[in-house]
Design a protein around this motif. Structure first.
Motif, short mmCIF file in Angstrom:
data_model
loop_
_atom_site.label_atom_id
_atom_site.label_comp_id
_atom_site.label_asym_id
_atom_site.label_seq_id
_atom_site.Cartn_x
_atom_site.Cartn_y
_atom_site.Cartn_z
N MET A 1 0.84 -1.16 0.00
CA MET A 1 0.00 0.00 0.00
C MET A 1 0.89 1.23 0.00
O MET A 1 1.96 1.24 0.60
N ASN A 2 0.42 2.29 -0.65
CA ASN A 2 1.20 3.52 -0.73
C ASN A 2 1.00 4.38 0.52
O ASN A 2 -0.10 4.44 1.07
N PRO A 3 2.08 5.05 0.94
CA PRO A 3 1.94 5.95 2.09
C PRO A 3 1.16 7.20 1.69
O PRO A 3 0.88 7.42 0.50
N PHE A 4 0.82 8.04 2.66
CA PHE A 4 0.08 9.27 2.41
C PHE A 4 0.93 10.23 1.57
O PHE A 4 2.12 10.40 1.81
N ASP A 5 0.31 10.85 0.56
CA ASP A 5 0.98 11.83 -0.30
C ASP A 5 0.95 13.18 0.41
O ASP A 5 -0.09 13.85 0.45
N THR A 6 2.08 13.59 0.97
CA THR A 6 2.15 14.82 1.76
C THR A 6 1.91 16.08 0.94
O THR A 6 1.66 17.14 1.51
N SER A 7 1.95 15.99 -0.39
CA SER A 7 1.65 17.17 -1.21
C SER A 7 0.16 17.52 -1.14
O SER A 7 -0.24 18.63 -1.49
N LEU A 8 -0.67 16.59 -0.66
CA LEU A 8 -2.11 16.85 -0.52
C LEU A 8 -2.42 17.72 0.69
O LEU A 8 -3.45 18.38 0.73
N GLY A 9 -1.57 17.66 1.71
CA GLY A 9 -1.82 18.42 2.93
C GLY A 9 -1.18 17.77 4.13
O GLY A 9 -0.21 17.03 4.01
N THR A 10 -1.76 18.04 5.30
CA THR A 10 -1.24 17.53 6.57
C THR A 10 -2.09 16.35 7.02
O THR A 10 -3.31 16.47 7.16
N LEU A 11 -1.43 15.23 7.26
CA LEU A 11 -2.12 14.03 7.72
C LEU A 11 -2.55 14.22 9.17
O LEU A 11 -1.73 14.53 10.03
N ASP A 12 -3.85 14.04 9.45
CA ASP A 12 -4.39 14.21 10.80
C ASP A 12 -4.63 12.87 11.49
O ASP A 12 -4.46 12.76 12.70
N ALA A 13 -5.06 11.86 10.71
CA ALA A 13 -5.37 10.55 11.31
C ALA A 13 -5.34 9.47 10.23
O ALA A 13 -5.58 9.74 9.06
N VAL A 14 -5.04 8.26 10.68
CA VAL A 14 -5.07 7.08 9.82
C VAL A 14 -6.03 6.09 10.48
O VAL A 14 -5.84 5.72 11.64
N ASN A 106 3.33 7.49 12.03
CA ASN A 106 4.50 8.03 11.31
C ASN A 106 4.92 7.14 10.14
O ASN A 106 5.47 7.64 9.16
N ALA A 107 4.66 5.85 10.21
CA ALA A 107 5.02 4.95 9.12
C ALA A 107 4.24 5.27 7.85
O ALA A 107 4.70 5.00 6.75
N PHE A 108 3.08 5.89 7.97
CA PHE A 108 2.28 6.26 6.81
C PHE A 108 2.75 7.56 6.16
O PHE A 108 2.25 7.96 5.13
N LEU A 109 3.71 8.22 6.77
CA LEU A 109 4.24 9.48 6.23
C LEU A 109 5.49 9.28 5.40
O LEU A 109 5.98 10.21 4.79
N GLY A 110 6.02 8.08 5.35
CA GLY A 110 7.26 7.82 4.62
C GLY A 110 7.04 7.77 3.11
O GLY A 110 6.00 8.15 2.59
N THR A 111 8.06 7.27 2.44
CA THR A 111 7.99 7.14 0.98
C THR A 111 7.94 5.68 0.54
O THR A 111 7.68 5.40 -0.62
N GLU A 112 8.22 4.77 1.45
CA GLU A 112 8.23 3.34 1.12
C GLU A 112 6.82 2.76 1.20
O GLU A 112 6.02 3.19 2.02
N PRO A 113 6.53 1.77 0.36
CA PRO A 113 5.23 1.09 0.45
C PRO A 113 5.03 0.49 1.85
O PRO A 113 5.99 0.11 2.52
#
Length: 184
Positions: A1-14, A106-113
């Motif tokens: 699964m792909n991590p959150f794309d930080t160019s969309l905004g600020t991740l608040d919750a997963v 924090n693991a969802f903020l990285g660049t690795e699958p």
């Protein structure tokens, strides 16, 4: 699964939703000289491991059934009145968990699958008499859904409500102007 794309905004919750299904079939034959009640209990332990080898869910599911059987009929074939078939016992488990900080978040903020590991362990027990022969087959499956809740980087622009109306009036005025010119 792909991590959150930080160019969309600020991740608040997963939020992670987990659904699991366990099913099984059992065939039993009593070898005793007297009738008995045979009971089959199927129990499963579902585990979902996520980023950083963190256990996200551990769920237990149990399902069972019972039946009366006659004394052993002399033929070991899982048929007849001394046998019973428990077919298609199923049980579902589900749950969800929301993370707003910590190592999983924090693991969802990285660049690795991001990888998840699903496991299911089953235990089957048929009880009721001292002499039972059983054939049991079980299977399990699961699925995971991840939802990102975030604050967008830039607010979305909304067109002014008067803009479409104004654009519609311009052709109407032109048509009216042409009619007046023809009337002259």
């Amino acid at each position: 699964m792909n991590p959150f794309d930080t160019s969309l905004g600020t991740l608040d919750a997963v939020t992670i939703e987990f659904n699991g299904l366990m099913s099984g079939d059992a065939r039993s034959e009593s070898l005793d000289a007297k009738p008995a009640t045979l009971t089959w209990n199927l129990e499963g332990l579902f585990t979902l491991v996520g980023p950083n080898n963190t256990t996200l869910f551990t769920q237990t599911a149990t399902v069972g059934d019972s039946a009366q059987v006659a004394a052993y009929d002399g033929t070991l074939d899982f048929q007849g009145e001394s046998a019973v078939s428990f077919i298609g016992l199923t049980v579902n488990v589900f749950g969800d968990k929301t993370f707003t900080n910590g190592s999983v978040f924090n693991a969802f903020l990285g660049t690795e699958p991001i990888d998840f590991f699903f496991s299911a362990e089953t235990t089957s027990i048929v009880t009721g008499t001292a002499n039972i022969l059983n054939a049991i087959a079980t299977k399990a499956q699961g699925d995971v859904q991840v939802t990102y809740n975030y604050t967008p980087s830039e607010p979305e622009s909304v067109p002014e409500p008067a803009t479409p109306l104004g654009l519609g009036l311009v052709p109407g005025l032109k048509l009216l102007w042409q009619r007046k010119a023809e009337d002259c």
